[in-house]
Motif scaffolding. Structure first.
Motif, mmCIF file in Angstrom:
data_model
loop_
_atom_site.group_PDB
_atom_site.id
_atom_site.type_symbol
_atom_site.label_atom_id
_atom_site.label_comp_id
_atom_site.label_asym_id
_atom_site.label_seq_id
_atom_site.Cartn_x
_atom_site.Cartn_y
_atom_site.Cartn_z
ATOM 1 N N PRO A 128 -9.890 -51.762 90.823
ATOM 2 C CA PRO A 128 -9.903 -51.285 92.209
ATOM 3 C C PRO A 128 -10.518 -52.273 93.208
ATOM 4 O O PRO A 128 -10.055 -52.373 94.347
ATOM 5 C CB PRO A 128 -10.726 -49.997 92.128
ATOM 6 C CG PRO A 128 -10.478 -49.497 90.745
ATOM 7 C CD PRO A 128 -10.394 -50.738 89.892
ATOM 8 N N TYR A 132 -9.658 -53.292 97.200
ATOM 9 C CA TYR A 132 -10.467 -52.726 98.282
ATOM 10 C C TYR A 132 -11.691 -53.546 98.672
ATOM 11 O O TYR A 132 -12.296 -53.279 99.701
ATOM 12 C CB TYR A 132 -10.900 -51.303 97.898
ATOM 13 C CG TYR A 132 -9.718 -50.426 97.529
ATOM 14 C CD1 TYR A 132 -8.737 -50.142 98.468
ATOM 15 C CD2 TYR A 132 -9.570 -49.926 96.238
ATOM 16 C CE1 TYR A 132 -7.639 -49.363 98.136
ATOM 17 C CE2 TYR A 132 -8.476 -49.139 95.896
ATOM 18 C CZ TYR A 132 -7.514 -48.857 96.842
ATOM 19 O OH TYR A 132 -6.433 -48.089 96.514
ATOM 20 N N ALA A 148 -26.730 -53.707 100.406
ATOM 21 C CA ALA A 148 -27.662 -52.672 99.941
ATOM 22 C C ALA A 148 -29.011 -52.841 100.632
ATOM 23 O O ALA A 148 -29.621 -51.870 101.096
ATOM 24 C CB ALA A 148 -27.814 -52.739 98.423
ATOM 25 N N PHE A 248 -19.259 -52.221 94.185
ATOM 26 C CA PHE A 248 -20.414 -51.949 95.034
ATOM 27 C C PHE A 248 -20.231 -50.745 95.950
ATOM 28 O O PHE A 248 -21.134 -49.928 96.126
ATOM 29 C CB PHE A 248 -20.739 -53.199 95.858
ATOM 30 C CG PHE A 248 -21.756 -52.932 96.904
ATOM 31 C CD1 PHE A 248 -23.067 -52.665 96.552
ATOM 32 C CD2 PHE A 248 -21.412 -52.909 98.243
ATOM 33 C CE1 PHE A 248 -24.018 -52.384 97.510
ATOM 34 C CE2 PHE A 248 -22.358 -52.635 99.206
ATOM 35 C CZ PHE A 248 -23.665 -52.368 98.840
ATOM 36 N N SER A 249 -19.031 -50.645 96.542
ATOM 37 C CA SER A 249 -18.837 -49.610 97.554
ATOM 38 C C SER A 249 -18.894 -48.201 96.970
ATOM 39 O O SER A 249 -18.941 -47.222 97.699
ATOM 40 C CB SER A 249 -17.514 -49.817 98.281
ATOM 41 O OG SER A 249 -16.449 -49.902 97.358
ATOM 42 N N GLN A 250 -18.905 -48.087 95.643
ATOM 43 C CA GLN A 250 -18.998 -46.782 94.999
ATOM 44 C C GLN A 250 -20.436 -46.396 94.660
ATOM 45 O O GLN A 250 -20.687 -45.350 94.085
ATOM 46 C CB GLN A 250 -18.153 -46.775 93.717
ATOM 47 C CG GLN A 250 -16.681 -47.012 93.976
ATOM 48 C CD GLN A 250 -16.020 -45.844 94.699
ATOM 49 O OE1 GLN A 250 -16.084 -44.717 94.257
ATOM 50 N NE2 GLN A 250 -15.395 -46.118 95.843
ATOM 51 N N MET A 251 -21.385 -47.252 94.993
ATOM 52 C CA MET A 251 -22.791 -46.967 94.664
ATOM 53 C C MET A 251 -23.259 -45.733 95.434
ATOM 54 O O MET A 251 -23.179 -45.700 96.661
ATOM 55 C CB MET A 251 -23.650 -48.176 95.026
ATOM 56 C CG MET A 251 -25.095 -48.052 94.582
ATOM 57 S SD MET A 251 -25.967 -49.626 94.817
ATOM 58 C CE MET A 251 -27.601 -49.183 94.190
ATOM 59 N N PRO A 252 -23.735 -44.713 94.704
ATOM 60 C CA PRO A 252 -24.071 -43.460 95.397
ATOM 61 C C PRO A 252 -25.176 -43.627 96.445
ATOM 62 O O PRO A 252 -25.076 -43.079 97.527
ATOM 63 C CB PRO A 252 -24.537 -42.539 94.254
ATOM 64 C CG PRO A 252 -23.923 -43.112 93.021
ATOM 65 C CD PRO A 252 -23.863 -44.597 93.241
ATOM 66 N N LEU A 254 -27.535 -46.722 98.078
ATOM 67 C CA LEU A 254 -27.759 -48.176 98.067
ATOM 68 C C LEU A 254 -29.225 -48.551 97.884
ATOM 69 O O LEU A 254 -29.546 -49.711 97.676
ATOM 70 C CB LEU A 254 -27.238 -48.807 99.366
ATOM 71 C CG LEU A 254 -25.790 -48.529 99.771
ATOM 72 C CD1 LEU A 254 -25.385 -49.430 100.935
ATOM 73 C CD2 LEU A 254 -24.839 -48.724 98.606
#
Lengths: 384, 143
Positions: A128, A132, A148, A248-252, A254
């Motif tokens: 993915p 993205y 982050a 990274f963008s899926q990190m709940p 940061l």
């Protein structure tokens, strides 16, 4: 889990022959040298090894290169935290009877590969992030970790965060000055830190780890066998692993890594508390990684990291010895640095680190971080 | 005549994302949303990552949101981005609920000009005949 505490030990630990800038050696050579050195350190032979663990390469490649035909094999890849996780898996495998002598190897030539070339660069379009993130230049660790950190600064204050990052950079360099194998041994002042160039705001170059060529290996074996080897066993008291995203963008959140889970679990398994620890080896791909991990591991509350590291208390002579090798920031960082946390903790616990030796070092916490702040592995190691 | 080439990585749409990229080409941002837990999410996948429901569908995003986090990239991570550096990478929290990785454009790449929490809105940058990248700029209309 508690019943597995102290049922296995690290009995050998070493780097490859030369580390830092080593243009004349391949990654596989680093694996092999480190494996050779770690087995010699343990007083074991290659023929004793029946469990093989690595990452980056498959164990197929390492087994072939070294001429090892294991009966237990594990190439779990969770980035730089992999090797700490391998210790946990070795503990389980040894207890289950799948192997008795586990060899965990690492080798990367992150520095020299820049010159020789890394191949085409982009990876599998099914990942993915290739759709993205990479099209936006969100590639490699600095962009992700910097983003982050910007969130952390927003939540907890930019100036005090900046000072916390500076404290970590400066104190880690002081430890590196005591380690002959460290790549960066020149003195670093706070001014040097603040004046250093930007890599990815909010990160200066001195917030970022090195990129080096190196290998490392550790040998883990059963309690019974460990007691009869040449060096003092470094007991595995507690281990834990987890991850909560990949890209990274899926990190709940940061400002929080899964060290919040693995720290607590490893300490519980070990039956020790923060006050019992003599040394913390905490992954420092960036100053921010260490800051946020100190909080996750429970040394302080979320947002309190900058206060915790204040006034150089993590430097030599301070009351919280942290990353005594000089860390990924100043000693060595190949790409997946976690192996070197284990090597330094083992040496400190055995009392082998000369000028930088932490007095009476009996219990150490090791925390590896992998991917884009994605994964952590925590281990509590100790000597009798 | 020399054609100008785009040498940065280009997304290769996958079965679950064909719709997303087709809509982006039309200047629209669409998200996947779970009809059971009523949560929009990114990136597009058929099964809800929150409640594991398979009852999910496409919804159009307003394209408005706030800046959740950002970095100003001075040292390009790949030669293809050298000419563009310094550039701004970001995570945007859409008002529809999902968080999306992107670039902030039409802004000076200076920390004084960009702040976490600022209102942003989608703009669309065509990079090939097939692919248009959703990017964001400081909101002109406000939220």
């Amino acid at each position: 889990m508690a019943k597995l505490s102290k049922t296995a030990a690290i009995v050998g630990a070493a780097e490859s022959d030369e580390i830092g800038e080593v243009p004349g050696k391949s990654a596989l050579q680093h694996h092999a040298e480190a494996a050779h050195n770690a087995l010699a350190d343990a007083g074991l032979k290659k023929s004793d090894v029946d469990g093989l663990f690595t990452t980056g390469f498959s164990t197929l490649s390492i087994g072939e290169y070294l001429g090892i035909q294991p009966r237990f094999t594990d190439c779990t890849w969770v980035g730089g935290s992999s090797f700490v996780v391998h210790v946990a898996h070795a503990l389980a495998a040894i207890n289950a009877g799948y192997c008795e002598v586990a060899l965990i190897t690492h080798g990367e030539t992150g520095r020299s590969a820049r010159v020789r070339g890394r191949g085409s660069g982009f990876t599998n379009p099914n990942q993915p992030q290739e759709q993205y993130e990479t099209p936006y230049g969100i590639m490699g660790p600095p962009a992700a970790y910097a983003m982050a950190c910007s969130r952390y600064m927003h939540q907890y204050g930019e100036e005090r965060t900046r000072q916390g990052l500076a404290e970590i950079a400066v104190s880690t360099r002081k430890w590196a000055q005591l380690n002959p194998k460290a790549m960066m041994r020149d003195p670093m002042t706070f001014e040097d830190y603040h004046d250093s160039r930007w890599i990815a705001w909010p990160f200066h170059v001195l917030d970022c780890c090195l990129v080096t060529d190196a290998g490392g290996a550790v040998v883990v074996t059963s309690a019974e066998r460990a007691r009869n080897l040449k060096k003092k066993p470094v007991w595995v008291l507690g281990v834990a692993e987890s991850h909560d995203h990949n890209m990274f963008s899926q990190m709940p959140d940061l400002t929080s890594t899964v060290s919040r889970v693995t720290g607590k679990a490893a300490l519980q398994m070990a039956g020790v508390t923060h006050d019992d620890l003599d040394l913390a080896m905490i992954y420092d791909s960036f100053t921010y990684t260490t800051l946020v991990s100190l909080e996750g591991l429970g040394f302080c509350e979320p947002g309190e990291g900058p206060d915790f590291v204040k006034a150089q208390r993590t430097a030599p002579g301070g009351d919280f010895p942290l990353n005594t090798s000089g860390g990924g920031l100043s000693y060595t960082h190949t790409g997946m640095y976690g192996m070197f946390l284990l090597v330094e903790a083992t040496r400190q616990l055995r009392g082998e680190t000369g000028e930088r030796q932490v007095p009476d070092c009996k219990i150490a916490l090791v925390n590896g971080t992998g991917g884009q702040l994605s994964s952590t592995g925590t281990a509590i190691l100790a000597v009798d | 005549m020399v054609e100008q080439t785009y040498d940065k990585p280009i997304p290769v749409p996958q079965p679950e994302s064909d719709y997303y990229w087709n809509k982006a080409r039309e200047g629209e941002l669409w998200l996947r949303r779970c009809d059971d837990c009523e949560t929009a999410y990114f990136y597009p996948r058929d099964i809800c990552p929150h409640c594991f429901s398979r009852n999910t569908s496409w919804v159009q995003s307003s394209g408005k949101g706030t800046l959740h986090a950002f970095a100003i990239i001075h040292r390009a991570p790949h030669p293809a981005f050298k000419a563009e550096a310094p550039y701004v990478t970001a995570l945007v929290e859409l008002e529809d609920g999902a968080r999306i990785p992107t670039n902030i454009v039409q802004v000076e790449p200076e920390p004084t000009q960009i702040r976490v929490g600022m209102a942003v809105e989608a703009v669309f940058e065509q990079i090939t005949d097939e692919i248009t990248l959703p990017k964001f700029r400081p909101a002109k209309s406000g939220l």
